[in-house]
Write an enzyme that holds these catalytic residues in place. Sequence first.
Site, PDB file in Angstrom:
ATOM      1  CG  HIS A  64      33.272  73.831  46.608  1.00 24.91           C
ATOM      2  ND1 HIS A  64      32.857  73.378  45.215  1.00 24.91           N
ATOM      3  CD2 HIS A  64      34.506  73.790  46.630  1.00 24.91           C
ATOM      4  CE1 HIS A  64      34.211  72.836  44.785  1.00 24.91           C
ATOM      5  NE2 HIS A  64      35.119  73.250  45.514  1.00 24.91           N
ATOM      6  N   GLY A  72      41.332  67.595  47.416  1.00 21.42           N
ATOM      7  CA  GLY A  72      40.366  67.705  46.356  1.00 21.42           C
ATOM      8  C   GLY A  72      40.599  69.048  45.642  1.00 21.42           C
ATOM      9  CG  HIS A 115      37.391  77.328  44.515  1.00 17.68           C
ATOM     10  ND1 HIS A 115      38.710  77.237  44.052  1.00 17.68           N
ATOM     11  CD2 HIS A 115      36.758  76.173  44.763  1.00 17.68           C
ATOM     12  CE1 HIS A 115      39.023  75.832  44.066  1.00 17.68           C
ATOM     13  NE2 HIS A 115      37.668  75.086  44.554  1.00 17.68           N
ATOM     14  CG  ASN A 163      38.319  71.001  48.590  1.00 18.68           C
ATOM     15  OD1 ASN A 163      37.683  70.457  49.444  1.00 18.68           O
ATOM     16  ND2 ASN A 163      37.455  70.727  47.472  1.00 18.68           N
ATOM     17  CG  ASP A 222      31.060  73.274  40.827  1.00 19.53           C
ATOM     18  OD1 ASP A 222      31.970  73.378  41.559  1.00 19.53           O
ATOM     19  OD2 ASP A 222      31.229  72.234  39.776  1.00 19.53           O
ATOM     20  CB  CYS A 237      42.186  84.904  36.692  1.00 20.91           C
ATOM     21  SG  CYS A 237      43.103  85.132  38.324  1.00 20.91           S
ATOM     22  CB  THR A 251      40.706  70.247  40.717  1.00 17.04           C
ATOM     23  OG1 THR A 251      39.233  70.928  40.699  1.00 17.04           O
ATOM     24  CG2 THR A 251      40.537  68.759  41.199  1.00 17.04           C
ATOM     25  CB  CYS A 269      44.333  81.698  37.184  1.00 16.50           C
ATOM     26  SG  CYS A 269      42.970  81.290  38.585  1.00 16.50           S
TER      27      CYS A 269
HETATM   28  P1  AMP Z   1      38.064  72.119  43.623  1.00 13.55           P
HETATM   29  O1  AMP Z   1      38.224  70.757  43.225  1.00 13.55           O
HETATM   30  O2  AMP Z   1      37.866  72.558  45.038  1.00 13.55           O
HETATM   31  O3  AMP Z   1      39.380  72.820  43.310  1.00 13.55           O
HETATM   32  O4  AMP Z   1      36.764  73.049  42.831  1.00 13.55           O
HETATM   33  C1  AMP Z   1      36.866  73.396  41.687  1.00 13.55           C
HETATM   34  C2  AMP Z   1      35.531  73.290  41.133  1.00 13.55           C
HETATM   35  O5  AMP Z   1      35.391  74.108  40.005  1.00 13.55           O
HETATM   36  C3  AMP Z   1      34.922  72.132  40.581  1.00 13.55           C
HETATM   37  O6  AMP Z   1      33.579  71.602  41.420  1.00 13.55           O
HETATM   38  C4  AMP Z   1      34.597  72.342  39.197  1.00 13.55           C
HETATM   39  O7  AMP Z   1      33.374  71.480  38.916  1.00 13.55           O
HETATM   40  C5  AMP Z   1      34.351  73.600  38.987  1.00 13.55           C
HETATM   41  N1  AMP Z   1      34.783  74.251  37.651  1.00 13.55           N
HETATM   42  C6  AMP Z   1      35.919  74.150  37.065  1.00 13.55           C
HETATM   43  N2  AMP Z   1      35.672  74.849  35.814  1.00 13.55           N
HETATM   44  C7  AMP Z   1      34.414  75.407  36.018  1.00 13.55           C
HETATM   45  C8  AMP Z   1      33.706  76.450  35.150  1.00 13.55           C
HETATM   46  N3  AMP Z   1      34.116  76.685  33.898  1.00 13.55           N
HETATM   47  N4  AMP Z   1      32.445  76.879  35.577  1.00 13.55           N
HETATM   48  C9  AMP Z   1      32.132  76.578  36.491  1.00 13.55           C
HETATM   49  N5  AMP Z   1      32.734  75.703  37.477  1.00 13.55           N
HETATM   50  C10 AMP Z   1      33.970  75.352  37.220  1.00 13.55           C
END
Ligand code: AMP
Length: 111
Positions: free
Chosen positions: A99, A90, A97, A84, A29, A6, A92, A3
């Site tokens: 936002h 949305g 987390h 999300n 982010d 993690c 990913t 992860c």
């Molecule tokens: P979600 O689409 O709600 O799952 O948000 C995942 C967020 O994690 C996205 O806005 C990505 O830009 C952010 N993200 C992914 N990898 C990293 C990283 N290494 N450092 C900072 N943000 C990240």
Amino acid sequence: MSCIFCKIAGGEIPVAKLYEDEDVVAFRDLNPQAPLHFLVIPRKHLAGPAAITAEDERLTGKVLRVGAEVARKEGRSDFRFVVNNGPQAGQTVFHFHLHVLAGRDLTWPPG
Ligand code: AMP
């Protein structure tokens, strides 16, 4: 440990941290959607909001408090929280987390 959040919580992947303690980490982010856009994660792996159980209520409440406090420290009184759950919404990264977005007009309803 596969992860990515993690790994961030464990310090294996460097991020721009805004706050951390024994329970949570807040970091900018990578792909900001507003002038201020950061994430707050629990160090404990929870796949998303649907995975929260009663024993996580205090921890997830802390995620919200830290999100508001960091936003205030960054000079923002107006901000939006987004969490999300699932790909259609949305999500990913499958580690819970929050936002926190601020610094521009945010439309409602979200797209
Ligand atoms: P979600 O689409 O709600 O799952 O948000 C995942 C967020 O994690 C996205 O806005 C990505 O830009 C952010 N993200 C992914 N990898 C990293 C990283 N290494 N450092 C900072 N943000 C990240």
